[in-house]
Structures are given as structure tokens and as C-alpha cells.
Design a protein around this motif. Sequence first.
Motif, PDB file in Angstrom:
ATOM      1  N   ILE A  43      37.086  -3.638  43.784  1.00  0.00           N
ATOM      2  CA  ILE A  43      37.036  -5.051  44.206  1.00  0.00           C
ATOM      3  C   ILE A  43      35.848  -5.287  45.122  1.00  0.00           C
ATOM      4  O   ILE A  43      35.110  -6.276  44.975  1.00  0.00           O
ATOM      5  CB  ILE A  43      38.358  -5.452  44.891  1.00  0.00           C
ATOM      6  N   ILE A  44      35.645  -4.369  46.067  1.00  0.00           N
ATOM      7  CA  ILE A  44      34.534  -4.514  47.016  1.00  0.00           C
ATOM      8  C   ILE A  44      33.200  -4.473  46.280  1.00  0.00           C
ATOM      9  O   ILE A  44      32.302  -5.302  46.518  1.00  0.00           O
ATOM     10  CB  ILE A  44      34.610  -3.412  48.089  1.00  0.00           C
ATOM     11  N   ALA A  78      40.815  -0.847  45.245  1.00  0.00           N
ATOM     12  CA  ALA A  78      40.239  -1.620  46.347  1.00  0.00           C
ATOM     13  C   ALA A  78      38.722  -1.486  46.391  1.00  0.00           C
ATOM     14  O   ALA A  78      38.003  -2.469  46.626  1.00  0.00           O
ATOM     15  CB  ALA A  78      40.852  -1.161  47.674  1.00  0.00           C
ATOM     16  N   GLN A  79      38.221  -0.279  46.144  1.00  0.00           N
ATOM     17  CA  GLN A  79      36.768  -0.088  46.164  1.00  0.00           C
ATOM     18  C   GLN A  79      36.111  -0.825  45.001  1.00  0.00           C
ATOM     19  O   GLN A  79      34.995  -1.353  45.148  1.00  0.00           O
ATOM     20  CB  GLN A  79      36.449   1.405  46.113  1.00  0.00           C
ATOM     21  N   ARG A 111      39.422 -10.130  41.366  1.00  0.00           N
ATOM     22  CA  ARG A 111      40.246 -10.917  42.294  1.00  0.00           C
ATOM     23  C   ARG A 111      40.932 -12.067  41.557  1.00  0.00           C
ATOM     24  O   ARG A 111      42.116 -12.334  41.789  1.00  0.00           O
ATOM     25  CB  ARG A 111      39.395 -11.444  43.448  1.00  0.00           C
ATOM     26  N   GLU A 124      32.599  -7.649  43.987  1.00  0.00           N
ATOM     27  CA  GLU A 124      32.310  -8.863  44.755  1.00  0.00           C
ATOM     28  C   GLU A 124      30.968  -8.768  45.450  1.00  0.00           C
ATOM     29  O   GLU A 124      30.325  -9.792  45.710  1.00  0.00           O
ATOM     30  CB  GLU A 124      33.430  -9.119  45.768  1.00  0.00           C
ATOM     31  N   ALA A 184      39.881  -6.626  50.524  1.00  0.00           N
ATOM     32  CA  ALA A 184      40.056  -5.878  49.282  1.00  0.00           C
ATOM     33  C   ALA A 184      41.233  -4.913  49.348  1.00  0.00           C
ATOM     34  O   ALA A 184      42.026  -4.820  48.399  1.00  0.00           O
ATOM     35  CB  ALA A 184      38.766  -5.122  48.959  1.00  0.00           C
ATOM     36  N   TYR A 185      41.365  -4.181  50.446  1.00  0.00           N
ATOM     37  CA  TYR A 185      42.451  -3.212  50.547  1.00  0.00           C
ATOM     38  C   TYR A 185      43.809  -3.912  50.607  1.00  0.00           C
ATOM     39  O   TYR A 185      44.793  -3.432  50.026  1.00  0.00           O
ATOM     40  CB  TYR A 185      42.250  -2.308  51.768  1.00  0.00           C
TER      41      TYR A 185
END
Length: 372
Positions: free
Chosen positions: A174-175, A171-172, A186, A178, A281-282
Motif C-alpha cells: 500500500i505504501i 501494508a508495504q 486502498r 501510493e 497503511a499498517y
Amino acid sequence: MRSNMLRVSSTAVRCWKSHPSVGWLATPTVRGISSTSSLSATPLPITATGPPPRAPVPTSPQYGDRIEERRRKAELLKQGKELRAANQPGGKTSPLKKRFWKEVHVKEVPEGYQVYLDKRPVRTPSKTILTVPRSKPHLAHAIAIEWDLLESAQQALKNHNIPMTSTAARAQDIIESEAQGNGKIRDEIITTMMRYLDTDTLLCWAPERKPESPLEMQAERTESLREIQIRTAKPIISYLSTSVWPGVEIKPVLDENSIMPTQQDEMTRSVIRGWIAGLPAYELAALERAVLAGKSLLVGTRLLIEWSEEFRDMQHSGSEKRFGIEEAAEASSLEVRWQTGMWGEVEDTHDVENEDIRRQLGSAVLLVSGSR
């Protein structure tokens, strides 16, 4: 002694005269004459009473004993490898095989929570410090427990040993990607999720067929596999088509008399793709984990909506039972449970898969739920 030999000869001659067809072959039958007195057998008294004892039955070891024995052998094998590596000329033990930390604790920072191994923070594969949002303190403590249970740094190289750490790091990533204007991660997740929609486990209903064995006839008297699948899938499909994707028609992947999967309508695929693209994201990382575990996008979405802090307004309240890990695992492995219930399960295969899917779904639930 001479008189005995004469007696044998005269007897043989008389036998030959009476039965000339027998010839001299009859002579061995009359050579059993002996002057030694015979002894009669003395039978022993019967002292046993009741029926004879049953044959011994070998006792099979219990399941727990077999697991303990395998662990013991694995530990001995591990110790043997370490001894051989240490005894080799110039051989040195890898630092990854040791635990370089003594304590694990959670540290609160302005951005949220970070997990520290003594004074070293846990980092993501991209070398950034893993930081958990402030609304998820339970997630940070779950990650700390994972690292506290590890016996060596080498175990951390396996994602199945640190499921919460790997999902939170996903998740981190992805953040961070982006934030730099890169949406590659994604896009890859969306492409994978849409592929699972075309062969969704919840929509692959078994075709109706006539029973071929007495065991199948007994099962068909109660409820067929197709009927159970439809009964399980309908509430989930109804919830998603009314609350999550209003107006979307979700059709079964397999027709009643076909084995070739059919794709959903283009409008359905477009709506679902757009919904996944808008997930935080999470939630996106948790959806990926749930879908890969259960092979069902619909079951993963239903579980995500029920426990995510981003969808609190869509969750049921009151005494109504929530759609949890057990319900998601049952819906995802319905056909496997049907087959194992009829033919039996394979030891160390089906039982391990049952526990693993619940562990994976549990990590997804823990990732998206929050304290608020």
C-alpha cells in the motif's frame, strides 16, 4: 432281535385299533423303543458368586490421540510421496521442499528492521525487501519466528503459515503503490469493507420467535439470542458513534420481523468511508485482516482503535479492561457459539474456526501496536 420286531408290530396294531383316526402315522411315535440303557446327565457344580459381569464397553480414543494419529499418517504419506518422486526416472526433488536457510535473524537498518534468512532478506510479493517500521520491533521478531518455524520454502507459499509476513507485506505494498500515485489497493479495500458494513455480523440480530422444543424453552427462560446480541453490540456501537464517528447513527441490519438486510444511511456510509480512506497503511492492512476474519467492520474498527499506536489518545487507561482479541472473537462469533451451545459443535470444524479467528485477530493487533 426278532422278538423286538414282533413286539413293535403288536403294539402298533393295538394303537391303531384304539385310535383309528391316527392311522399308521402314529407308528413313528412308538419306534423309540431301544434296548440301550439311558444315561442321566451329570450337572456341574456352580462355582460363580455374585452378579454376572457387565458387557465390555469400547473405549473411544482421546482427542489428542486422534490428532497425533492423523499427524503420523500425514507424515507417512508425505514421506511416501517423496520416495516415489525420488525413485522415478530422472525425478528430482523440488528445491522448494527444502529449507535453504539455517538461521533467521532481525537486522536493524536506518529505515527500520529487516528479517534475514542467513544472508537473504525476506521480500514482499513485489520483490522488494520487507522493512518493518522502527516503532514495531516486536513485529519484526514475530516475522522472524514465523520463518524460523518453517520446515521448507514451500510452506512459505501459504499465507496461513506466515500471517504476520503476509499482512506486513500488504501494508508495504500500500505504501509503495501510493508513493507512485496509485491508490488502487486502498480503493479495493474500502469497497470490500463497505460491503461488510451492509451485512455486519454485529448488527445481524436474530428475530424474536416462540420456542418450539423443550430445550429452546429452557434457553428462552434465561436470555434469548436477540437479547444477547443487543447486549453485546450496544457498548461497541456506543463507543464508535461517540468517539470514532461522532453523530453517526448505526442501525441494526435486520429488523425484528424481517430477514432482508437494510443498508445504513448515506451519511453514515460517507463518514465511515472517509474515515477508512484516511487510515495509515499498517492500520488499513490490519483492519482488512480483522474484518475478513470476524465478518464485522464494527468489531474490526473497535479492535483497531484499542491497540493502534496511531490512536493512543483515544485508548482507555487505568484498570479498565481493554477490548482485546477474546472480546472481538466472542462478539464476532456470538450466534455460532449460541448454536453450538444448544446443539453441540462439529469436531475439526467449529474448534478449528475458534482458534483461527483468534489467530487472525492477533496478527492484526500485533501489526498496529507499537513500542511508543
